[in-house]
Scaffold this active site. Structure first.
Site, mmCIF file in Angstrom:
data_model
loop_
_atom_site.group_PDB
_atom_site.id
_atom_site.type_symbol
_atom_site.label_atom_id
_atom_site.label_comp_id
_atom_site.label_asym_id
_atom_site.label_seq_id
_atom_site.Cartn_x
_atom_site.Cartn_y
_atom_site.Cartn_z
ATOM 1 N N GLY A 1 0.846 -1.195 0.000
ATOM 2 C CA GLY A 1 0.000 0.000 0.000
ATOM 3 C C GLY A 1 0.874 1.235 0.000
ATOM 4 O O GLY A 1 2.098 1.162 0.161
ATOM 5 N N LEU A 2 0.259 2.383 -0.179
ATOM 6 C CA LEU A 2 0.991 3.647 -0.215
ATOM 7 C C LEU A 2 1.651 3.954 1.125
ATOM 8 O O LEU A 2 1.266 3.414 2.165
ATOM 9 C CB LEU A 2 0.042 4.794 -0.575
ATOM 10 C CG LEU A 2 -0.547 4.801 -1.991
ATOM 11 C CD1 LEU A 2 -1.669 5.822 -2.080
ATOM 12 C CD2 LEU A 2 0.538 5.103 -3.019
ATOM 13 N N SER A 3 2.650 4.823 1.084
ATOM 14 C CA SER A 3 3.244 5.315 2.324
ATOM 15 C C SER A 3 2.157 6.018 3.130
ATOM 16 O O SER A 3 1.402 6.842 2.602
ATOM 17 C CB SER A 3 4.373 6.306 1.989
ATOM 18 O OG SER A 3 4.910 6.865 3.165
ATOM 19 N N GLY A 4 2.052 5.671 4.419
ATOM 20 C CA GLY A 4 1.029 6.273 5.268
ATOM 21 C C GLY A 4 -0.300 5.549 5.238
ATOM 22 O O GLY A 4 -1.257 5.968 5.896
ATOM 23 N N SER A 5 -0.372 4.441 4.505
ATOM 24 C CA SER A 5 -1.646 3.717 4.400
ATOM 25 C C SER A 5 -1.981 2.966 5.683
ATOM 26 O O SER A 5 -3.149 2.660 5.942
ATOM 27 C CB SER A 5 -1.604 2.741 3.221
ATOM 28 O OG SER A 5 -0.579 1.772 3.401
ATOM 29 N N SER B 1 6.110 -1.837 -1.971
ATOM 30 C CA SER B 1 6.177 -2.750 -3.124
ATOM 31 C C SER B 1 5.212 -2.303 -4.225
ATOM 32 O O SER B 1 4.200 -2.963 -4.466
ATOM 33 C CB SER B 1 5.907 -4.197 -2.695
ATOM 34 O OG SER B 1 4.831 -4.317 -1.798
ATOM 35 N N LYS C 1 0.251 0.214 6.759
ATOM 36 C CA LYS C 1 0.839 -1.135 6.665
ATOM 37 C C LYS C 1 1.576 -1.536 7.933
ATOM 38 O O LYS C 1 1.326 -2.602 8.508
ATOM 39 C CB LYS C 1 1.819 -1.197 5.478
ATOM 40 C CG LYS C 1 1.216 -0.904 4.127
ATOM 41 C CD LYS C 1 2.236 -1.036 3.021
ATOM 42 C CE LYS C 1 3.415 -0.088 3.170
ATOM 43 N NZ LYS C 1 3.031 1.331 3.171
#
Length: 302
Positions: free
Chosen positions: A138-142, A212, A144
């Site tokens: 997922g995006l940065s800040g999502s 990723s 994860k």
């Protein structure tokens, strides 16, 4: 011992640049199909066909000398200089790049698999659990890392043996030599996927928290594992929400041009098409995500 690593000259046809470390589909003599990875871009040939130019990627119409590896167990059973090798870009099925092999690399015939007395089944039996790789993308800040950490705590309380591989943490050690170009991102995922595979072989439940961004590399990671051992989890958070959170201040820096090749801003993120699980974090609390992950882990064949 068969050879599956070669030097060859390739004429790239796809509109998508060739990336070192990315897996492509190879067709050998119009019959055998195998996975092929470009392991080294040695040099690009200039238009005069002789001048050698340094490069990190290969664009459509360019010719280059590369080292490549076919999937284990695949080797042309003939004079390799007579082999017709075509490479298909997974993002451009209509483009077929031609590769003429020069010779087999000696390194591929000097390595053999060493069997060990203690195997995966013995380790799993000792720990009374099955090794799994749970891959959070997922995006940065999502969210994860937050979700992976909370889920690992839940598994720990259940007496399970785990390890979390976090993108930032791994870049402090194993991948500290890598930047954020597309080529480096590919190598970043290749390394952590191989490490994850070793940990699953050790019987651990491995939680991988990496942006990723490219489907091709996530597929490369998945293909390392047996069916059921790899669970892709898409932490689905809109870009606007990730920017609103921006706990590290990275989006603000990327918007100001202080960070280049930042996913979601000036570098693409390719969302999973068929993940085993999707976690829409705007709608779900962390506790809900963990419960959903427990259900998914329990339903995957053991």
């Amino acid at each position: 011992m068969l050879n599956n690593q070669f030097e060859g000259e390739i004429l790239w046809a796809s509109a998508t640049p060739m990336i070192v470390g990315r897996a492509y589909q190879a067709e050998i003599n119009n019959t055998i199909k195998a996975q092929c990875t470009i392991t080294e871009l040695k040099y690009v040939l200039a238009s005069d066909g002789e001048t050698r130019l340094a490069a990190k990627t290969l664009a459509a119409g360019q010719r280059a000398v590369v080292n490549l590896q076919l999937e284990p167990g695949i080797e042309p059973k003939c004079d390799v200089t007579q082999v017709a090798l075509e490479l298909i870009d997974p993002d451009d099925d209509n483009a077929s790049s031609t590769c003429n092999l020069h010779f087999a690399l000696r390194r591929s015939s000097n390595i053999r698999w060493q069997a060990m007395a203690i195997d995966r089944a013995a380790r799993e039996n000792l720990m009374q659990q099955k090794g799994k790789c749970i891959w959070f993308t997922g995006l940065s800040g999502s969210g994860k890392s937050t979700i992976a950490s909370a889920f690992e705590q839940h598994l720990y309380r259940q007496g399970m043996f785990t390890m979390t591989l976090d993108g930032d943490n791994v870049r402090h050690g194993l991948n500290k030599d890598l930047g954020f170009t597309e080529t480096d991102r590919v190598e970043n995922i290749r390394r952590v996927a191989e490490v994850s595979k070793l940990m699953v072989e050790a019987g651990l439940v491995v939680l991988v928290s990496f942006i990723s961004p490219f489907r091709a590399e996530r597929k490369l990671a998945r293909d390392l594992f047996a069916p059921g051992d790899f669970i892709e989890v898409f932490v689905d958070t809109p870009l606007e929400e990730c920017e609103r959170r921006d706990v590290k201040g990275l989006y603000a820096k990327a918007r100001r041009g202080e960070i280049k090749n930042f996913t979601g801003i000036d570098s693409a993120y390719e969302a999973p098409l068929n993940p085993e699980m999707r976690l829409p974090t705007v709608e779900m609390k962390i506790e809900d995500c963990c419960l959903a992950l427990v259900e998914k882990l329990n339903e995957v064949p053991k």
